[in-house]
Design a protein around this motif. Structure first.
Motif, PDB file in Angstrom:
ATOM      1  N   ASP A  66       7.589   8.644  31.440  1.00 27.90           N
ATOM      2  CA  ASP A  66       6.828   8.879  30.210  1.00 27.90           C
ATOM      3  C   ASP A  66       5.562   8.023  30.163  1.00 27.90           C
ATOM      4  OD1 ASP A  66       8.716  10.705  29.358  1.00 27.90           O
ATOM      5  OD2 ASP A  66       9.858   9.233  28.195  1.00 27.90           O
ATOM      6  N   GLU A  67       5.666   6.807  30.679  1.00 29.96           N
ATOM      7  CA  GLU A  67       4.505   5.915  30.667  1.00 29.96           C
ATOM      8  C   GLU A  67       3.409   6.421  31.609  1.00 29.96           C
ATOM      9  OE1 GLU A  67       2.131   2.608  29.691  1.00 29.96           O
ATOM     10  OE2 GLU A  67       3.914   3.478  28.728  1.00 29.96           O
ATOM     11  N   PRO A  74       0.693  18.189  26.890  1.00 30.76           N
ATOM     12  CA  PRO A  74       2.107  18.398  26.549  1.00 30.76           C
ATOM     13  C   PRO A  74       2.800  19.275  27.590  1.00 30.76           C
ATOM     14  CG  PRO A  74       0.693  18.767  24.640  1.00 30.76           C
ATOM     15  CD  PRO A  74      -0.214  18.650  25.821  1.00 30.76           C
ATOM     16  N   ARG A  75       4.106  19.121  27.681  1.00 30.31           N
ATOM     17  CA  ARG A  75       4.874  19.945  28.604  1.00 30.31           C
ATOM     18  C   ARG A  75       4.758  21.416  28.226  1.00 30.31           C
ATOM     19  NH1 ARG A  75       7.948  17.155  31.962  1.00 30.31           N
ATOM     20  NH2 ARG A  75       8.267  14.943  31.522  1.00 30.31           N
ATOM     21  N   VAL A 121       0.048  26.287  41.804  1.00 32.40           N
ATOM     22  CA  VAL A 121       0.320  27.449  40.953  1.00 32.40           C
ATOM     23  C   VAL A 121       1.571  27.233  40.086  1.00 32.40           C
ATOM     24  CG1 VAL A 121       0.861  29.923  40.962  1.00 32.40           C
ATOM     25  CG2 VAL A 121      -0.760  28.982  42.633  1.00 32.40           C
ATOM     26  N   GLU A 122       2.573  26.554  40.638  1.00 33.97           N
ATOM     27  CA  GLU A 122       3.885  26.513  40.005  1.00 33.97           C
ATOM     28  C   GLU A 122       4.063  25.377  38.999  1.00 33.97           C
ATOM     29  OE1 GLU A 122       6.274  26.313  43.450  1.00 33.97           O
ATOM     30  OE2 GLU A 122       5.858  28.361  44.078  1.00 33.97           O
ATOM     31  N   LEU A 123       3.236  24.352  39.066  1.00 36.40           N
ATOM     32  CA  LEU A 123       3.357  23.234  38.136  1.00 36.40           C
ATOM     33  C   LEU A 123       2.502  23.494  36.898  1.00 36.40           C
ATOM     34  CD1 LEU A 123       3.171  20.167  40.559  1.00 36.40           C
ATOM     35  CD2 LEU A 123       5.206  21.257  39.607  1.00 36.40           C
ATOM     36  N   ASP A 124       3.032  23.156  35.727  1.00 40.72           N
ATOM     37  CA  ASP A 124       2.221  23.299  34.518  1.00 40.72           C
ATOM     38  C   ASP A 124       1.222  22.138  34.435  1.00 40.72           C
ATOM     39  OD1 ASP A 124       3.614  21.068  33.624  1.00 40.72           O
ATOM     40  OD2 ASP A 124       4.865  22.166  32.222  1.00 40.72           O
ATOM     41  N   ASP A 182      12.210  12.889  43.634  1.00 34.57           N
ATOM     42  CA  ASP A 182      12.516  13.873  42.602  1.00 34.57           C
ATOM     43  C   ASP A 182      12.024  13.354  41.255  1.00 34.57           C
ATOM     44  OD1 ASP A 182      13.561  15.740  40.903  1.00 34.57           O
ATOM     45  OD2 ASP A 182      15.667  15.312  41.349  1.00 34.57           O
ATOM     46  N   LEU A 183      11.019  13.997  40.697  1.00 37.23           N
ATOM     47  CA  LEU A 183      10.441  13.589  39.416  1.00 37.23           C
ATOM     48  C   LEU A 183      10.699  14.619  38.319  1.00 37.23           C
ATOM     49  CD1 LEU A 183       7.003  12.254  40.733  1.00 37.23           C
ATOM     50  CD2 LEU A 183       9.033  10.920  40.146  1.00 37.23           C
ATOM     51  N   ARG A 184      11.665  15.484  38.537  1.00 35.75           N
ATOM     52  CA  ARG A 184      11.964  16.516  37.532  1.00 35.75           C
ATOM     53  C   ARG A 184      12.493  15.869  36.249  1.00 35.75           C
ATOM     54  NH1 ARG A 184      15.932  20.386  40.768  1.00 35.75           N
ATOM     55  NH2 ARG A 184      16.768  18.307  41.281  1.00 35.75           N
ATOM     56  N   HIS A 185      11.966  16.345  35.137  1.00 34.59           N
ATOM     57  CA  HIS A 185      12.350  15.780  33.840  1.00 34.59           C
ATOM     58  C   HIS A 185      12.069  16.805  32.762  1.00 34.59           C
ATOM     59  CE1 HIS A 185      13.132  13.003  30.686  1.00 34.59           C
ATOM     60  NE2 HIS A 185      11.868  12.774  30.360  1.00 34.59           N
ATOM     61  N   LYS A 186      13.050  17.037  31.899  1.00 34.80           N
ATOM     62  CA  LYS A 186      12.909  17.958  30.766  1.00 34.80           C
ATOM     63  C   LYS A 186      12.431  19.338  31.208  1.00 34.80           C
ATOM     64  CE  LYS A 186      12.038  14.367  27.317  1.00 34.80           C
ATOM     65  NZ  LYS A 186      11.091  13.840  26.289  1.00 34.80           N
TER      66      LYS A 186
END
Length: 223
Positions: A66-67, A74-75, A121-124, A182-186
Motif C-alpha cells: 500500500d505504501e 485506484p484499483r 495490456v493485462e494490468l490496470d 508475487d505482488l497480487r493483492h485485492k
C-alpha cells in the motif's frame, strides 16, 4: 502368667534418613505425574508463535504494498494507450510545412505495433503504476550486489519487505540469478520478473493469473 520379653533393636540413623529421602522423592514424582497434563505443550507453543510471526509478516508485506502504491490510481482504473505514459495525452503527429517533400525511410515506413497481450495490456492503471515503483526499488537494491547469488538476493528482497512466501523461482542459472515476486493483492495480477549477474540487473513487471497458486510457467511477461 508367662511373660514375653520384648527385644528392642537399634535403628541406624543414616538408614532412617535414606528412607525419608526416598519417600520425599517418590511423593515428588507422583505430584509431577499428577500435574503433567496441566503443563504447556512446547510443540503447541512453537506452532502458535510461528503462526503469530507469519501473520505479522503478512501484515507488514501488505502495508509495504500500500505504501509503494500510495500515489497510484485506484484499483480497477483502466489504462489508456499502452504507448502513452500515465497522465500524458497522446502526442499528435507532426505535420511537415506546406510544400515540403517527405522522403520515406529506406525499406518503407515501419508502424509501431501495439502489444495485444502481456502486462502492458493485462494490468490496470493501479498495478501498472505500482509495478513501475517496485521495478525501480528492487533493481536499484539488487544492482548493489557484486555477486548476486540466491542467498544475497533473498536477503536484499527481505530487507525491502518482500517476504519469502512471495518470492519464487529464486535460483542460479549459469552466471545469472533469476527470481520472481508475487505482488497480487485485492484481485490484482501484478508480479515482478527479475534477473541479475552483478553487471546487469533487469526487473520487469509481469501479469499472473488472478486466482490460484503462483506459477512461474503461467506468467505473462513483456515481449
Amino acid at each position: 502368667m508367662k511373660r514375653t520379653q520384648a527385644t528392642t533393636r537399634a535403628v541406624d540413623p543414616a538408614a532412617r534418613r535414606r528412607g525419608r529421602t526416598l519417600a520425599v522423592t517418590a511423593l515428588a514424582a507422583l505430584t509431577l505425574a499428577a500435574c503433567g497434563s496441566g503443563q504447556p505443550d512446547p510443540q503447541g507453543e512453537r506452532g502458535t508463535s510461528a503462526d503469530a510471526a507469519s501473520a505479522r509478516n503478512d501484515a507488514a508485506f501488505i502495508k509495504m504494498l500500500d505504501e509503494v502504491a500510495r500515489e497510484c490510481p485506484p484499483r480497477g482504473t483502466k489504462r489508456g494507450s499502452p504507448g502513452t505514459p500515465e497522465g500524458e495525452p497522446p502526442t499528435a503527429p507532426v505535420e511537415p510545412p506546406p510544400g515540403t517533400t517527405v522522403e520515406p525511410p529506406p525499406g518503407g515506413a515501419v508502424e509501431p505495433v501495439a502489444p495485444t497481450a502481456g502486462p502492458e495490456v493485462e494490468l490496470d492503471a493501479h498495478d501498472w503504476c505500482a509495478g513501475v515503483q517496485h521495478e525501480q526499488r528492487v533493481a536499484e537494491a539488487v544492482l548493489q550486489l557484486k555477486q548476486p547469488d540466491p542467498a544475497q538476493v533473498r536477503k536484499v528482497l527481505n530487507g525491502l519487505g518482500y517476504i519469502d512466501e512471495r518470492i519464487h523461482g529464486l535460483k542460479r542459472s549459469g552466471a545469472v540469478t533469476k527470481f520472481a515476486i508475487d505482488l497480487r493483492h485485492k484481485g490484482g495480477r501484478l508480479c515482478l520478473d527479475g534477473t541479475a549477474n552483478g553487471e546487469l540487473t533487469e526487473v520487469d513487471a509481469c501479469a499472473a493469473p488472478t486466482d490460484g497458486p503462483f506459477d512461474i510457467a503461467n506468467l505473462h511477461r513483456r515481449t
